[in-house]
Motif scaffolding. Sequence first.
Motif, short mmCIF file in Angstrom:
data_model
loop_
_atom_site.label_atom_id
_atom_site.label_comp_id
_atom_site.label_asym_id
_atom_site.label_seq_id
_atom_site.Cartn_x
_atom_site.Cartn_y
_atom_site.Cartn_z
N ALA A 262 22.60 3.84 29.93
CA ALA A 262 21.86 4.38 31.08
C ALA A 262 22.73 5.25 31.97
O ALA A 262 22.22 6.14 32.68
N ALA A 263 24.04 5.02 31.94
CA ALA A 263 24.95 5.75 32.84
C ALA A 263 25.71 6.87 32.15
O ALA A 263 26.40 7.65 32.80
N ALA A 264 25.61 6.98 30.83
CA ALA A 264 26.46 7.88 30.06
C ALA A 264 26.06 9.34 30.20
O ALA A 264 24.90 9.67 30.46
N LYS A 265 27.05 10.23 29.97
CA LYS A 265 26.79 11.66 29.88
C LYS A 265 27.64 12.23 28.74
O LYS A 265 28.65 11.63 28.35
N ALA A 266 27.22 13.38 28.25
CA ALA A 266 27.90 14.00 27.11
C ALA A 266 29.37 14.26 27.42
O ALA A 266 29.70 14.82 28.47
N GLY A 267 30.24 13.87 26.52
CA GLY A 267 31.67 14.08 26.67
C GLY A 267 32.44 12.86 27.13
O GLY A 267 33.68 12.86 27.10
N GLN A 268 31.74 11.82 27.54
CA GLN A 268 32.42 10.59 27.95
C GLN A 268 32.78 9.73 26.74
O GLN A 268 32.41 10.02 25.61
N PHE A 269 33.51 8.64 27.01
CA PHE A 269 33.92 7.74 25.93
C PHE A 269 33.81 6.30 26.39
O PHE A 269 33.56 6.02 27.58
N VAL A 270 33.98 5.37 25.47
CA VAL A 270 34.04 3.95 25.78
C VAL A 270 35.35 3.38 25.25
O VAL A 270 35.90 3.88 24.27
N GLY B 299 35.68 8.52 31.74
CA GLY B 299 35.95 9.95 31.72
C GLY B 299 34.89 10.75 32.46
O GLY B 299 33.93 10.21 33.00
N ASN B 300 35.11 12.06 32.47
CA ASN B 300 34.27 12.91 33.32
C ASN B 300 33.16 13.65 32.58
O ASN B 300 32.22 14.12 33.21
N ARG C 274 45.69 12.76 34.12
CA ARG C 274 45.41 11.62 33.26
C ARG C 274 44.19 11.96 32.41
O ARG C 274 43.11 12.19 32.93
N VAL C 275 44.38 11.97 31.10
CA VAL C 275 43.29 12.36 30.21
C VAL C 275 42.11 11.41 30.34
O VAL C 275 40.95 11.83 30.34
N CYS C 276 42.38 10.12 30.53
CA CYS C 276 41.28 9.14 30.57
C CYS C 276 40.47 9.23 31.86
O CYS C 276 39.26 9.01 31.85
N ALA C 277 41.12 9.56 32.97
CA ALA C 277 40.45 9.52 34.27
C ALA C 277 40.12 10.91 34.81
O ALA C 277 39.03 11.15 35.32
N ASP C 278 41.08 11.85 34.71
CA ASP C 278 40.83 13.22 35.16
C ASP C 278 40.08 14.01 34.10
O ASP C 278 39.46 15.03 34.40
N GLY C 279 40.17 13.60 32.87
CA GLY C 279 39.48 14.20 31.73
C GLY C 279 38.49 13.20 31.17
O GLY C 279 37.95 12.39 31.91
N PRO C 280 38.23 13.24 29.88
CA PRO C 280 38.97 14.03 28.90
C PRO C 280 38.63 15.52 28.89
O PRO C 280 39.27 16.29 28.20
N VAL C 281 37.60 15.92 29.66
CA VAL C 281 37.20 17.33 29.65
C VAL C 281 37.89 18.07 30.80
O VAL C 281 37.87 17.62 31.95
#
Length: 263
Positions: free
Chosen positions: A32-40, A99-100, A248-255
């Motif tokens: 429900a909270a996800a958006k394209a480009g994020q990860f788990v 991620g963002n 930080r790729v995980c928090a500032d990114g990965p995009v």
Amino acid sequence: MAKIEEFAQVISQKSLGSNIFDLTLKAPQIAAAAKAGQFVSVYTNNAAKLLPRPISLCGFDSKEGTLRLVYRVTGEHTGTEEFSRLKEGDTIRLLGPLGNGFVIEEGKKALVIGGGIGVPPMLQLAKAINDCNCRTPMEIVMGYRDDNTFLLDEFQEQGACFISSDNGAVGTKGTVVDAIRENGLTADVIYACGPKPMLRALRDYANENGITCYVSMEERMACGIGACLACVCNSTDTDDHSKVKNKRVCADGPVFLANEIEL
């Protein structure tokens, strides 16, 4: 956005060949909270493996409450090898969405590009771009190692697809940039995920042609939430968190915008 910890139930899993697996999970809160480009972050059930494995979202369905993870097994006795043995009804611990994600620039012609295991997260993005009724036609370039063109049939449902392969088994022999040039593709904005040499080449191509370029970075991670600084990449400006030229790729990114980081 708050990180959600959820014990997901396996709905199905199948092999896509070449140690690549397609896993569908029931995880309604994360979906429900996800958006394209994020990860788990996916946790193993082996107490000896403390750190989770980051896996990009290939897809999600907020109505059905499902997540789709397409990932590559990286070796024997690894977390991903354990995940490949999951079967219907099993449960697995997740943290996400993390991620963002991608920023979709509406009204601009998009070129969606995936390479290697960077192919899967671009599928949900292609669907999201079409859902936004962005200027058409969207064009898609997929870079494969060989003739295992996994997910290609689903990408073809989203837009015109062009292929490159390292050995020339399918499509253009060479890189995704070779495929772009060979087919005379144009765009206002590029979205890409894949190995760093591919992203570097796309950044340079975008700069040469005045195209906005977003890249999704693939880095080894530990915590997945920005606390440990294990996945930093060099940036072109000073990071507010570390006070140095890192992100930080995980928090500032990965995009990231391609020109924000050193590739």
